[in-house]
Scaffold this active site. Structure first.
Site, short mmCIF file in Angstrom:
data_model
loop_
_atom_site.label_atom_id
_atom_site.label_comp_id
_atom_site.label_asym_id
_atom_site.label_seq_id
_atom_site.Cartn_x
_atom_site.Cartn_y
_atom_site.Cartn_z
N ASP A 81 0.85 -1.19 0.00
CA ASP A 81 0.00 0.00 0.00
C ASP A 81 0.89 1.23 0.00
OD1 ASP A 81 0.86 -0.79 2.60
OD2 ASP A 81 -0.56 0.63 3.50
N GLU A 146 -0.43 -1.23 5.80
CA GLU A 146 0.69 -0.82 6.66
C GLU A 146 0.71 0.67 6.89
OE1 GLU A 146 4.78 0.47 7.77
OE2 GLU A 146 3.59 1.03 6.00
#
Length: 404
Positions: A81, A146
């Site tokens: 991400d 994350e």
């Protein structure tokens, strides 16, 4: 098992065009938190192409590629991400289209943290081509969410998927260093309460914002009082948000809250950080409440895995067997030892090592100052060096650590 480091370097070099293309492909795919599905499928395609033995997408949406069938399970992690690109006016090129020249590949996530994924995937190709996975099972993880909640993905992977490797390599950018830890952090909310009344007669009420004013000053002062632990330096605290409520713009504020980003060294704990805020005289006088935030956002698959927004400190000593192993590989590959020092930011190690005690080291392509920065880029030579390091560490682990 005798590892030919020169052959690893040669193999890595031979795959550079494929590696660079793969990185540009995944940079071009938007993968903000909660929107990683498309990039996961592209990574799955590449893992299958280079010869992973098994590729799994877990219920949270993390992708786990397995290579080798040995009894010693090791893992490498890269979150897939990204943060958003922010103000597009600050970018000199399209953050998804990116660019490539002789030296660099640019684009959102090229350093933080898709470059690590490209290097990991092609390290497996090197290992497969050289038949270096006889004693280990290497699990390459592309983790999600994350940026919003570091470590949550690995809480799930360890606690629900049941993956517990003997050690993990984190592939966040390290500026060519070997990273051996990081400060922890906790997200704290401080809230004051007031009584609203009409703004024309403020003396009739209690303004929650005024109660917060002295607290803000005390927190600013607190940040100057932390002590160095000799390992990770000083802790820190800063106010990251402030909000208030009122029945209208013509009324006294009846609540106010601030968010604190508190970084912790090895001597500090979540409870000690909460207590130091609760014990501030201004907090006591205001009757403010102090608590820890919780994270409760679903992944792109819809799975909700709640956690406290506490990210434990972790560090391993420079003479830890994994730091020694990594530096031996660095020396054999490149003719020099690397600097060993902690990251300045937070990583998935907060769960792998911080919560679950699984040793971690960090080595990744890219520079820390590119993370969350417009015109983000990574360096091609660092992608190749990282790929060679991953293949070398995985192939020498048993001889250098297990059978030592």
């Amino acid at each position: 098992m005798k590892v030919n480091f020169n052959e690893i370097l040669a193999k890595t070099e031979s795959y550079k065009s494929e590696m660079f293309k793969f990185l540009r492909d995944i940079v071009a795919i938007e993968s903000f938190d909660g929107k990683e599905g498309a990039v996961v499928l592209r990574i799955k395609e590449e893992m299958e192409k280079v010869g992973f033995d098994k590729v799994v997408i877990d219920p949270m949406g993390n992708i786990l590629g397995y290579a080798g069938t040995g009894e010693h399970i090791i893992a490498m992690d890269g979150h897939i991400d990204t943060v958003t690109y922010g103000d597009i006016e600050n970018w000199k090129f399209n953050p998804f289209e990116g660019y490539e020249d002789e030296e660099c590949i640019g684009g959102l996530g090229s350093t933080d943290q898709k470059g690590g994924m490209a290097s990991m995937v092609y390290a497996v190709k090197v290992l497969k081509e050289m038949n270096l996975l006889n004693e280990v099972t290497l699990v390459v993880v592309g983790s999600v969410q994350e940026e919003d909640c570091d470590g949550l993905c690995w809480q799930y992977i360890i606690e629900q998927d049941g993956l517990k490797p003997e050690f993990a390599i984190l592939t966040e950018p390290t500026d060519g260093k070997i990273c051996n830890g990081q400060r922890g952090r906790i997200e704290i909310r401080v809230k004051t309460h007031g009584v609203s009344c009409h703004g024309s007669s403020p003396e009739r009420g209690e303004n929650a914002v005024y109660k917060m004013a002295s607290i803000i000053k005390d927190i600013e002062t607190l940040n100057t009082c932390f002590k160095d632990d000799g390992l990770l330096g000083k802790g820190s605290v800063t106010i990251s948000e402030i909000s208030s409520t009122s029945p209208s713009r013509c009324a006294v504020s009846d609540s106010c809250w601030i968010s604190l980003d508190r970084r912790m060294n090895s001597k500090e704990t979540a409870e000690s950080c909460l207590e130091e805020i609760r014990n501030l005289p201004s907090v006591k006088v205001a009757g403010a409440t102090v608590d820890m935030y919780k994270y409760a956002e679903p992944s792109y698959t819809g799975l909700l895995y709640e956690t406290e927004k506490f990210y434990p400190t972790w560090i391993i000593p420079e003479n830890h067997e994994l730091c020694i192993l990594a530096n031996k590989c660095h020396d054999n590959l490149f003719g020099s030892k690397a600097v060993v020092k902690p990251w300045i930011f937070s990583t998935n190690g907060v769960s792998i090592m911080g919560r679950h005690g699984i040793p971690c080291i960090g080595y990744g392509p890219g520079h820390e100052d590119q993370a969350h920065f417009p015109n983000e880029r990574t360096w091609k030579n660092e992608l190749l060096k990282a790929c060679a390091m991953y293949a070398s560490i995985a192939s020498t682990y048993v001889d250098e650590v297990v059978n030592k």
